[in-house]
Design an enzyme around this catalytic site. Sequence first.
Site, mmCIF file in Angstrom:
data_model
loop_
_atom_site.group_PDB
_atom_site.id
_atom_site.type_symbol
_atom_site.label_atom_id
_atom_site.label_comp_id
_atom_site.label_asym_id
_atom_site.label_seq_id
_atom_site.Cartn_x
_atom_site.Cartn_y
_atom_site.Cartn_z
ATOM 1 N N GLU A 52 4.018 4.385 5.544
ATOM 2 C CA GLU A 52 2.828 3.533 5.453
ATOM 3 C C GLU A 52 1.719 4.256 4.693
ATOM 4 O O GLU A 52 1.677 5.488 4.678
ATOM 5 C CB GLU A 52 2.304 3.226 6.866
ATOM 6 C CG GLU A 52 2.773 1.915 7.431
ATOM 7 C CD GLU A 52 2.084 0.699 6.796
ATOM 8 O OE1 GLU A 52 1.587 0.801 5.654
ATOM 9 O OE2 GLU A 52 2.053 -0.350 7.433
ATOM 10 N N ASP A 53 0.831 3.496 4.100
ATOM 11 C CA ASP A 53 -0.357 4.123 3.533
ATOM 12 C C ASP A 53 -1.356 4.441 4.642
ATOM 13 O O ASP A 53 -1.813 5.557 4.761
ATOM 14 C CB ASP A 53 -0.989 3.248 2.430
ATOM 15 C CG ASP A 53 -1.226 1.813 2.872
ATOM 16 O OD1 ASP A 53 -0.719 1.419 3.931
ATOM 17 O OD2 ASP A 53 -1.926 1.083 2.150
ATOM 18 N N PHE B 91 -14.611 1.509 4.990
ATOM 19 C CA PHE B 91 -13.650 0.803 4.140
ATOM 20 C C PHE B 91 -13.297 1.705 2.968
ATOM 21 O O PHE B 91 -14.136 2.011 2.138
ATOM 22 C CB PHE B 91 -14.234 -0.528 3.640
ATOM 23 C CG PHE B 91 -13.162 -1.407 3.078
ATOM 24 C CD1 PHE B 91 -12.883 -1.395 1.726
ATOM 25 C CD2 PHE B 91 -12.407 -2.205 3.914
ATOM 26 C CE1 PHE B 91 -11.859 -2.188 1.208
ATOM 27 C CE2 PHE B 91 -11.389 -2.998 3.408
ATOM 28 C CZ PHE B 91 -11.113 -2.990 2.052
ATOM 29 N N VAL B 92 -12.036 2.139 2.948
ATOM 30 C CA VAL B 92 -11.619 3.095 1.924
ATOM 31 C C VAL B 92 -10.660 2.444 0.931
ATOM 32 O O VAL B 92 -9.927 1.503 1.279
ATOM 33 C CB VAL B 92 -10.948 4.343 2.546
ATOM 34 C CG1 VAL B 92 -11.967 5.174 3.302
ATOM 35 C CG2 VAL B 92 -9.790 3.955 3.459
ATOM 36 N N ASP C 275 -6.209 -1.050 -1.221
ATOM 37 C CA ASP C 275 -6.930 -1.940 -2.140
ATOM 38 C C ASP C 275 -8.154 -2.571 -1.500
ATOM 39 O O ASP C 275 -8.296 -2.599 -0.272
ATOM 40 C CB ASP C 275 -6.007 -3.065 -2.608
ATOM 41 C CG ASP C 275 -5.759 -4.103 -1.511
ATOM 42 O OD1 ASP C 275 -5.366 -3.700 -0.391
ATOM 43 O OD2 ASP C 275 -5.978 -5.301 -1.768
ATOM 44 N N ASP D 26 -4.431 1.529 10.776
ATOM 45 C CA ASP D 26 -5.800 1.127 11.075
ATOM 46 C C ASP D 26 -5.843 0.741 12.561
ATOM 47 O O ASP D 26 -5.957 1.611 13.425
ATOM 48 C CB ASP D 26 -6.147 -0.042 10.127
ATOM 49 C CG ASP D 26 -7.613 -0.402 10.132
ATOM 50 O OD1 ASP D 26 -8.301 -0.059 11.097
ATOM 51 O OD2 ASP D 26 -8.088 -1.052 9.185
ATOM 52 N N ARG E 133 -5.913 0.114 -5.989
ATOM 53 C CA ARG E 133 -4.689 0.759 -5.495
ATOM 54 C C ARG E 133 -4.295 1.928 -6.390
ATOM 55 O O ARG E 133 -3.727 2.910 -5.930
ATOM 56 C CB ARG E 133 -3.520 -0.234 -5.496
ATOM 57 C CG ARG E 133 -3.556 -1.278 -4.409
ATOM 58 C CD ARG E 133 -2.191 -1.943 -4.299
ATOM 59 N NE ARG E 133 -2.256 -3.259 -3.702
ATOM 60 C CZ ARG E 133 -2.300 -3.499 -2.400
ATOM 61 N NH1 ARG E 133 -2.326 -2.482 -1.563
ATOM 62 N NH2 ARG E 133 -2.336 -4.727 -1.931
ATOM 63 N N LYS F 133 -7.030 5.785 10.859
ATOM 64 C CA LYS F 133 -8.418 5.642 11.320
ATOM 65 C C LYS F 133 -8.398 5.643 12.844
ATOM 66 O O LYS F 133 -8.258 4.582 13.461
ATOM 67 C CB LYS F 133 -9.018 4.328 10.818
ATOM 68 C CG LYS F 133 -9.278 4.285 9.321
ATOM 69 C CD LYS F 133 -9.860 2.931 8.941
ATOM 70 C CE LYS F 133 -10.282 2.906 7.481
ATOM 71 N NZ LYS F 133 -10.713 1.545 7.054
ATOM 72 N N GLY G 14 0.791 -1.236 0.000
ATOM 73 C CA GLY G 14 0.000 0.000 0.000
ATOM 74 C C GLY G 14 0.815 1.274 0.000
ATOM 75 O O GLY G 14 0.367 2.307 -0.506
HETATM 76 C C1 PRP Z 1 -2.509 -2.428 5.445
HETATM 77 C C2 PRP Z 1 -1.664 -1.176 5.538
HETATM 78 C C3 PRP Z 1 -0.892 -1.382 6.785
HETATM 79 C C4 PRP Z 1 -1.817 -2.215 7.635
HETATM 80 C C5 PRP Z 1 -2.440 -1.344 8.658
HETATM 81 O O1 PRP Z 1 -1.764 -3.403 4.824
HETATM 82 O O2 PRP Z 1 -0.825 -1.034 4.420
HETATM 83 O O3 PRP Z 1 0.323 -2.055 6.550
HETATM 84 O O4 PRP Z 1 -2.803 -2.770 6.780
HETATM 85 O O5 PRP Z 1 -3.347 -2.063 9.431
HETATM 86 P P1 PRP Z 1 -3.248 -2.180 10.994
HETATM 87 O O6 PRP Z 1 -2.987 -0.819 11.524
HETATM 88 O O7 PRP Z 1 -4.635 -2.689 11.387
HETATM 89 O O8 PRP Z 1 -2.203 -3.160 11.334
HETATM 90 P P2 PRP Z 1 -2.386 -4.726 4.220
HETATM 91 O O9 PRP Z 1 -2.120 -5.866 5.119
HETATM 92 O O10 PRP Z 1 -3.800 -4.478 3.805
HETATM 93 O O11 PRP Z 1 -1.454 -5.005 2.974
HETATM 94 P P3 PRP Z 1 -1.243 -4.138 1.642
HETATM 95 O O12 PRP Z 1 -0.531 -2.878 2.027
HETATM 96 O O13 PRP Z 1 -0.408 -5.025 0.805
HETATM 97 O O14 PRP Z 1 -2.609 -3.870 1.062
#
Ligand code: PRP
Length: 183
Positions: free
Chosen positions: A103-104, A156-157, A163, A107, A169, A135, A48
């Site tokens: 990070e993107d 859910f964004v 993604d 959460d 993405r 969030k 991400g």
């Molecule tokens: C997403 C995002 C962070 C993580 C955050 O990754 O990029 O790494 O979730 O979530 P958290 O704060 O609840 O731990 P994801 O696992 O969806 O992988 P991606 O980046 O490959 O989509």
Amino acid sequence: MNIDDVSGDLSAVLLTEEQITARIAQLASEIDRDYNGLQPLLVGILSGAVMVMADLSRMMRIHCEMDWMAISSYGSGVASSGVVRILKDLNTSVVGRHILIVEDIVDTGLTLSYLIENLKSRNPASIEVCAGFRKPDRARKEVKVKYLGFDIPSDFVVGYGLDYAGRYRNLRGLGILNPAVYS
Ligand code: PRP
């Protein structure tokens, strides 16, 4: 991909490309100021963070290096599993380096919390976090995000690196995914 290309899949547009770009530019300036002369190591968390990393690093005016980690947390679903596992580790040593995790989204905070502890054990000079989005209502672990793009609601964004089942993405901007798409 533009918002218009998938407008039927979105229940709302949260942030336009222009709004995100403007905020990332501000963060880049802050990072330039804070890391002047330090050549930070930007650690992007795949997949991400690719968009934030690409925009942020190019807007920065100081030297930096980039490396990448892949960490599993969600799989292809919409809820955090709490499972954190390193799928791809860094190529570079971080001993004595100024690490800026990119990070993107933050959460639950579980991923970052694990990652920070893991990287701390490798004896870097410093560790800070830059994230495009957070969030706050979903936080399960407190994580300090020094450089934050936007706090957003818990919906859910998708877009700007985020993604759903591998898609969206490459969407410019950030939108709330219509629940009909994933229910
Ligand atoms: C997403 C995002 C962070 C993580 C955050 O990754 O990029 O790494 O979730 O979530 P958290 O704060 O609840 O731990 P994801 O696992 O969806 O992988 P991606 O980046 O490959 O989509």
